[in-house]
Write a protein that holds these residues in place. Structure first.
Motif, short mmCIF file in Angstrom:
data_model
loop_
_atom_site.label_atom_id
_atom_site.label_comp_id
_atom_site.label_asym_id
_atom_site.label_seq_id
_atom_site.Cartn_x
_atom_site.Cartn_y
_atom_site.Cartn_z
N VAL A 172 31.77 38.89 45.44
CA VAL A 172 31.40 40.15 46.07
C VAL A 172 32.63 40.68 46.79
O VAL A 172 33.34 39.93 47.46
N GLY A 173 32.91 41.96 46.64
CA GLY A 173 34.04 42.57 47.33
C GLY A 173 33.73 44.01 47.65
O GLY A 173 33.76 44.87 46.77
N ILE A 237 39.19 35.36 40.32
CA ILE A 237 38.84 35.13 38.92
C ILE A 237 37.49 35.79 38.66
O ILE A 237 36.53 35.57 39.41
N ALA A 238 37.42 36.57 37.60
CA ALA A 238 36.17 37.26 37.27
C ALA A 238 36.05 37.38 35.77
O ALA A 238 37.04 37.34 35.03
N GLY A 239 34.81 37.54 35.30
CA GLY A 239 34.54 37.72 33.88
C GLY A 239 34.36 39.18 33.53
O GLY A 239 33.74 39.94 34.30
N PRO A 246 30.21 43.12 39.00
CA PRO A 246 31.26 43.56 38.07
C PRO A 246 32.66 43.24 38.58
O PRO A 246 32.90 43.20 39.80
N TYR A 247 33.58 43.01 37.65
CA TYR A 247 34.91 42.55 38.03
C TYR A 247 35.68 43.57 38.86
O TYR A 247 36.71 43.25 39.46
N ASP A 248 35.19 44.80 38.93
CA ASP A 248 35.81 45.77 39.84
C ASP A 248 35.83 45.26 41.27
O ASP A 248 36.72 45.63 42.06
N SER A 249 34.85 44.42 41.63
CA SER A 249 34.83 43.85 42.97
C SER A 249 36.07 43.00 43.23
O SER A 249 36.64 43.02 44.33
N SER A 250 36.50 42.26 42.22
CA SER A 250 37.70 41.44 42.36
C SER A 250 38.95 42.30 42.46
O SER A 250 39.89 41.98 43.20
N ILE A 251 38.97 43.40 41.72
CA ILE A 251 40.10 44.33 41.82
C ILE A 251 40.17 44.91 43.23
O ILE A 251 41.26 45.06 43.81
#
Length: 307
Positions: A172-173, A237-239, A246-251
């Motif tokens: 979560v970001g 790390i995200a898929g 969604p990996y946008d959270s990691s970005i």
């Protein structure tokens, strides 16, 4: 705006490989670790924990990683991923502690006790414990957070200078409700009426009681803004197939962290749980564990370099 000079981006197209020439899958038959069950007092209740230390002899204390599980999970994590990570880390000389947050695993209290405040207190109490251990290097502490555990890791790292490195898995970001909006749409009214909401999950036999305080603290959360206060090392790390977070959270994490040592690994085709169960709603392990093993490998050897 994305700060390209501070980001190392890896898109992982394969699913199992060696890192820096090291063999990535530990030889568990070597019994390279000692496992100890703990009960850590946080002032309100006891935190069940498992401390794993390498069995190998060393003239120096070991670095340590504290693992923070996600929503409706427990200290070993889905598919035993944290249990497996502990073995990987022990193989390369890193100790670890994995804990049960309130209301999960072997915790003696109900999930109504769980919220952002209580979870941070659990982590800080665990850190306070590990730094007193003579086998642990108090200057080399890392956190691994999975999903909501990643959010807790961010909150702690932003204000606790003991954290040297942070690994965020499918994390979560964001500020406010964000990816938790579904919980608010479905359960917030119930929590306001009763003080808690009964939430069912497909992978759990028993529901969890989400306390009203959890909802209110999520609404007020400003972890992303505050992440600028974390100046340690960061690996996210995200898929690319994650539909839960969604990996946008990691970005977002990479773009807001207050450090120049930040890496983002996107794993093509991986779901929220890195395909460890085959699907996000499955109960048994997937036959193909290569994606999960990649995550364990990437995490382990990044920590070797950054702790």
């Amino acid at each position: 705006m994305m700060r390209s000079n501070s980001i190392t981006l890896f898109v992982i197209l394969c699913t199992f490989f060696a890192v820096n020439g090291c063999a990535v899958k530990p030889d568990v038959t070597r019994s390279a670790y000692i496992e100890q069950s703990l009960s850590i007092d946080n002032g309100s209740y006891k935190i069940p924990a498992i401390l794993v230390t390498p069995k190998q002899k060393s003239n120096k204390p070991f670095p340590v990683v504290v693992m923070l599980h996600g929503t409706a999970s427990q200290k070993n994590e889905v598919g035993g991923l944290y249990q497996r990570l502990a073995v990987y880390l022990a193989e390369v000389g890193i100790a670890s502690v994995r804990i049960d947050f309130a209301g999960t695993g072997d915790s003696p209290v109900d999930y109504r006790f769980y919220n952002l405040t209580s979870a941070q207190r659990d982590v800080i109490s665990t850190l306070d414990y590990v730094v007193t251990q003579p086998t642990i290097d108090a200057q080399r502490i890392g956190l691994v957070g999975f999903s909501q555990g990643g959010l807790i890791a961010q909150l702690v790292a932003a204000k606790d200078s003991r954290i040297k490195s942070l690994v965020a898995w499918s994390s979560v970001g964001g500020n406010g409700t964000g990816v938790f909006q579904f919980f608010f749409d479905e359960y917030y009214a119930e929590a306001k009426a009763n003080g808690f909401a009964v939430v069912k999950f497909p992978w759990r036999s028993a529901p969890l009681n989400f306390g009203l305080q959890w909802f209110e603290e999520i609404k007020a959360n400003s972890s992303l803004d505050n992440f600028k206060n974390y100046h340690g090392n960061l690996l996210a790390i995200a898929g690319t197939a994650d539909t839960l977070v969604p990996y946008d959270s990691s970005i977002q994490l990479i773009n807001h962290v207050g450090t120049t040592n930040a890496e983002l690994h996107l794993i093509k085709g991986a779901d929220h749980m890195f395909n460890v169960l085959g699907s996000a709603t499955a109960n048994g392990l997937a036959e193909d564990q290569s994606t999960a093993e990649s995550v364990l490998s990437i995490t382990t050897y990044w920590l070797v370099r950054n702790l």
